[in-house]
Write a protein that holds these residues in place. Structure first.
Motif, mmCIF file in Angstrom:
data_model
loop_
_atom_site.group_PDB
_atom_site.id
_atom_site.type_symbol
_atom_site.label_atom_id
_atom_site.label_comp_id
_atom_site.label_asym_id
_atom_site.label_seq_id
_atom_site.Cartn_x
_atom_site.Cartn_y
_atom_site.Cartn_z
ATOM 1 N N THR A 1 0.170 6.865 2.158
ATOM 2 C CA THR A 1 -1.147 6.269 2.325
ATOM 3 C C THR A 1 -2.139 7.337 2.761
ATOM 4 O OG1 THR A 1 -0.702 5.726 4.638
ATOM 5 C CG2 THR A 1 -0.131 4.067 2.975
ATOM 6 N N ASP A 2 -3.396 7.091 2.566
ATOM 7 C CA ASP A 2 -4.421 8.049 2.976
ATOM 8 C C ASP A 2 -4.298 8.339 4.468
ATOM 9 O OD1 ASP A 2 -5.404 8.178 0.451
ATOM 10 O OD2 ASP A 2 -7.066 6.771 0.777
ATOM 11 N N ARG B 1 -9.201 16.421 -3.888
ATOM 12 C CA ARG B 1 -10.056 15.247 -3.714
ATOM 13 C C ARG B 1 -11.426 15.663 -3.159
ATOM 14 N NH1 ARG B 1 -5.636 11.114 -0.975
ATOM 15 N NH2 ARG B 1 -4.252 11.015 -2.768
ATOM 16 N N ARG C 1 -3.990 16.142 -2.603
ATOM 17 C CA ARG C 1 -5.038 15.893 -1.621
ATOM 18 C C ARG C 1 -6.074 17.018 -1.575
ATOM 19 N NH1 ARG C 1 -1.751 13.427 3.662
ATOM 20 N NH2 ARG C 1 -1.220 11.400 2.687
#
Length: 326
Positions: free
Chosen positions: A173-174, A326, A323
């Motif tokens: 999850t983030d 992003r 990640r």
């Protein structure tokens, strides 16, 4: 790093490390040649195991010529690795150190062989003490290490593309953190190292050349440093480090293009075990055959580590590398 830039660095490295190697040997050859009037003719050029007596003889010029050819061949072999496969700074450092060590070893051995023969009426009286052989092996390590340190690290080179869409991933999850740590060790390399250390120690005892104990001690240090590693994947990327802290390497997460599992065949792909350079310039921390973690990086670089549970490490590294885009 672009193909053009690493090739330019590799060619420069080949030039200065080879010239340094030749200069070290040329200086020793010039000194040995200046002693020619004080030397027997022929001179002792090889020593057997029987009471340390020489069992091979040659002219000084033949000895120097033979050693010159050896230095040239070794430098050509090592330099070819950097010239064609030196995409990684690690590979270039290995080549720089190997080239300089080759010239330093040949130079030291030549002087230690010829120097003690000055003033002898007959070369059969010559001796080659164990400390001289040990020194010829160990002393060149100093300039070799300096040469390796002079090679610049690869500059930061973030990947311009996201991690391959079909690369394995782990569901996070983030903001969720995850770390994967494994130990890479063992394998046939340790057995080979143990045999080499035992054999060299027995040879020292048989010859009673106690100074040569430096050789098995050096072998032990090499195997301790290069046959047990901690492999870690975290938000910063992949870190591979010897249990004693050196050698080691780090692949930044933003430089990862794809991480996966690959089948490793040490002899076929890397020519042996340990910290190696394989075909295409791929760097390998290769301790056994079987599954390995393959990390493909920006600039055409790649790293392979033989480690258990490589699939989990690869999936986590891909996820964390995502990640950074992003």
């Amino acid at each position: 790093m672009t193909d053009r830039s690493w090739r330019a660095q590799a060619r420069t490295l080949v030039l200065w490390s080879s010239l340094t190697s030749f200069a070290l040997f040329a200086a020793a050859a010039a000194i040995a040649w200046s002693w020619r009037d004080d030397l027997p003719d022929p001179i002792a050029s090889h020593w057997g195991t029987k009471a340390g007596a020489p069992d091979g003889f040659s002219s000084l010029s033949s000895l120097i010529l033979g050693d010159t050819v050896l230095v040239v061949l070794l430098c050509a072999l090592f330099s070819a690795i950097a010239w064609f496969w030196g995409v990684s700074a690690i590979s270039r450092r290995m080549v720089a150190a190997s080239n300089v060590w080759a010239g330093g070893f040949s130079a030291s051995l030549l002087l230690f062989m010829v120097g003690p023969q000055r003033g002898l009426p007959d070369a059969t009286q010559a001796s080659l003490p164990g400390w001289a052989v040990a020194a010829a092996i160990l002393l060149p390590l100093v300039p070799a290490v300096v040469a390796a340190l002079l090679v610049r690290r690869d500059p930061p080179s973030p990947s311009t593309a996201p991690v391959a869409a079909d690369a394995p991933r782990i569901a996070l999850t983030d903001g969720e953190r995850a770390v994967w740590i494994r130990r890479a060790d063992g394998g046939p390399g340790l057995v080979v190292g143990a045999i080499a250390m035992i054999a060299s120690t027995l040879l020292v005892v048989w010859l009673r050349q106690w100074a040569l104990l430096a050789v098995p001690v050096l072998l032990a240090a090499v195997f301790v440093a290069t046959f047990a590693y901690t492999v870690r994947v975290d938000a910063t990327g992949l870190t591979v480090r010897s249990l004693i802290g050196w050698p080691g390497t780090h692949v930044a997460a933003d430089e990862v293009e794809r991480a996966s599992v690959t089948e490793v065949h040490p002899l076929r792909q890397f020519g042996g075990f340990g910290w190696r350079v394989g075909r295409g310039g791929r760097v390998g921390v290769v301790l056994r055959s079987g599954d390995g973690l393959l990390v493909e990086q920006s600039g055409g670089r790649s790293l392979v580590v033989t480690v258990d549970d490589a699939a989990t490490g690869a999936a986590l590294l891909n996820t964390l590398a995502d990640r950074t885009h992003r």
